[in-house]
Design a protein around this motif. Structure first.
Motif, PDB file in Angstrom:
ATOM      1  N   GLN A  15       0.840  -1.199   0.000  1.00  0.00           N
ATOM      2  CA  GLN A  15       0.000   0.000   0.000  1.00  0.00           C
ATOM      3  C   GLN A  15       0.874   1.248   0.000  1.00  0.00           C
ATOM      4  OE1 GLN A  15      -3.356   0.073   2.687  1.00  0.00           O
ATOM      5  NE2 GLN A  15      -3.041  -2.091   3.132  1.00  0.00           N
ATOM      6  N   MET A  37      -3.215   3.807  -2.319  1.00  0.00           N
ATOM      7  CA  MET A  37      -3.410   2.864  -3.425  1.00  0.00           C
ATOM      8  C   MET A  37      -2.660   1.586  -3.075  1.00  0.00           C
ATOM      9  SD  MET A  37      -2.382   3.157  -7.496  1.00  0.00           S
ATOM     10  CE  MET A  37      -3.379   4.613  -7.780  1.00  0.00           C
ATOM     11  N   ARG A  38      -3.314   0.462  -3.314  1.00  0.00           N
ATOM     12  CA  ARG A  38      -2.660  -0.823  -3.086  1.00  0.00           C
ATOM     13  C   ARG A  38      -2.138  -1.360  -4.416  1.00  0.00           C
ATOM     14  NH1 ARG A  38      -5.700  -4.764  -5.184  1.00  0.00           N
ATOM     15  NH2 ARG A  38      -7.947  -4.496  -5.300  1.00  0.00           N
ATOM     16  N   ASP A  44      -7.476  -7.853 -10.567  1.00  0.00           N
ATOM     17  CA  ASP A  44      -7.772  -6.432 -10.773  1.00  0.00           C
ATOM     18  C   ASP A  44      -7.607  -6.029 -12.232  1.00  0.00           C
ATOM     19  OD1 ASP A  44      -8.354  -5.730  -8.080  1.00  0.00           O
ATOM     20  OD2 ASP A  44      -6.216  -5.561  -7.644  1.00  0.00           O
ATOM     21  N   ARG A  68     -10.735   0.065  -8.276  1.00  0.00           N
ATOM     22  CA  ARG A  68     -10.464  -1.177  -7.543  1.00  0.00           C
ATOM     23  C   ARG A  68      -9.269  -1.055  -6.613  1.00  0.00           C
ATOM     24  NH1 ARG A  68     -12.769  -6.088 -10.110  1.00  0.00           N
ATOM     25  NH2 ARG A  68     -11.136  -7.227  -9.000  1.00  0.00           N
ATOM     26  N   VAL A  69      -8.242  -0.280  -7.001  1.00  0.00           N
ATOM     27  CA  VAL A  69      -6.992  -0.276  -6.231  1.00  0.00           C
ATOM     28  C   VAL A  69      -6.830   0.922  -5.290  1.00  0.00           C
ATOM     29  CG1 VAL A  69      -5.773  -1.713  -7.902  1.00  0.00           C
ATOM     30  CG2 VAL A  69      -5.636   0.790  -8.088  1.00  0.00           C
ATOM     31  N   THR A  71      -7.778   2.581  -2.175  1.00  0.00           N
ATOM     32  CA  THR A  71      -8.483   2.111  -0.983  1.00  0.00           C
ATOM     33  C   THR A  71      -8.953   3.255  -0.099  1.00  0.00           C
ATOM     34  OG1 THR A  71      -6.409   1.849   0.239  1.00  0.00           O
ATOM     35  CG2 THR A  71      -7.239  -0.078  -0.962  1.00  0.00           C
ATOM     36  N   ARG A  72      -8.398   4.429  -0.292  1.00  0.00           N
ATOM     37  CA  ARG A  72      -8.823   5.587   0.486  1.00  0.00           C
ATOM     38  C   ARG A  72      -8.519   6.855  -0.293  1.00  0.00           C
ATOM     39  NH1 ARG A  72      -7.069   9.325   3.693  1.00  0.00           N
ATOM     40  NH2 ARG A  72      -4.953   8.638   4.046  1.00  0.00           N
ATOM     41  N   HIS A  78     -16.308   5.251   0.428  1.00  0.00           N
ATOM     42  CA  HIS A  78     -16.306   4.292  -0.670  1.00  0.00           C
ATOM     43  C   HIS A  78     -15.685   4.933  -1.907  1.00  0.00           C
ATOM     44  CE1 HIS A  78     -18.895   1.682   1.650  1.00  0.00           C
ATOM     45  NE2 HIS A  78     -19.690   2.708   1.886  1.00  0.00           N
TER      46      HIS A  78
END
Length: 130
Positions: A15, A37-38, A44, A68-69, A71-72, A78
């Motif tokens: 991450q 971002m992961r 994916d 999708r990648v 995460t925040r 969301h």
């Protein structure tokens, strides 16, 4: 988790923190710039190809992939395709480059060289928004 200017750009090995050049402006006027971002998985990259929006417009692949990648992003609960669709073009370009960098090299650093002494060193760019 609160991001600060001096925070380390790599949270874990999978991450990475980033700061958008402009940021997503929410309806209430809040600007969301800091995010995480992961690393992408094979799924994916494969799954969005089945999406009818990508079949109709191959350029939409990046929108789904980033949704999708990431995460925040700021205080958003969301992240989805609508979130990515509402980014400024500069932020989208930044995220595409960031995605490529972390997924190809496993980090968000650039190898640079001092123009005066020619010494090589790495610069962490993830948290600098371009």
């Amino acid at each position: 988790m609160e991001l600060t200017a001096g925070s380390v750009a790599q949270i874990q090995a999978t991450q990475f923190e980033f700061t958008l050049p402009r940021g997503l402006v929410a309806p209430d006027g809040t600007v969301h710039r800091d995010g995480i971002m992961r690393l992408a998985t094979a799924l994916d990259e494969i799954e969005p190809i089945k999406d009818p929006r990508v079949r109709a417009n191959p350029g939409y692949l990046v929108v789904i992939l980033l949704a999708r990648v990431i995460t925040r992003l700021g205080g958003l609960e969301h992240i989805n395709t609508r979130t990515v669709e509402n980014l400024y073009a500069a932020d989208l370009a930044y995220l595409q480059d960031f995605y490529q960098r972390i997924n190809l090299t496993g980090h968000a650093r650039f190898q640079v060289q001092c123009p005066h002494c020619t010494q090589a060193f790495e610069v962490e760019t993830a948290g600098q928004g371009g």
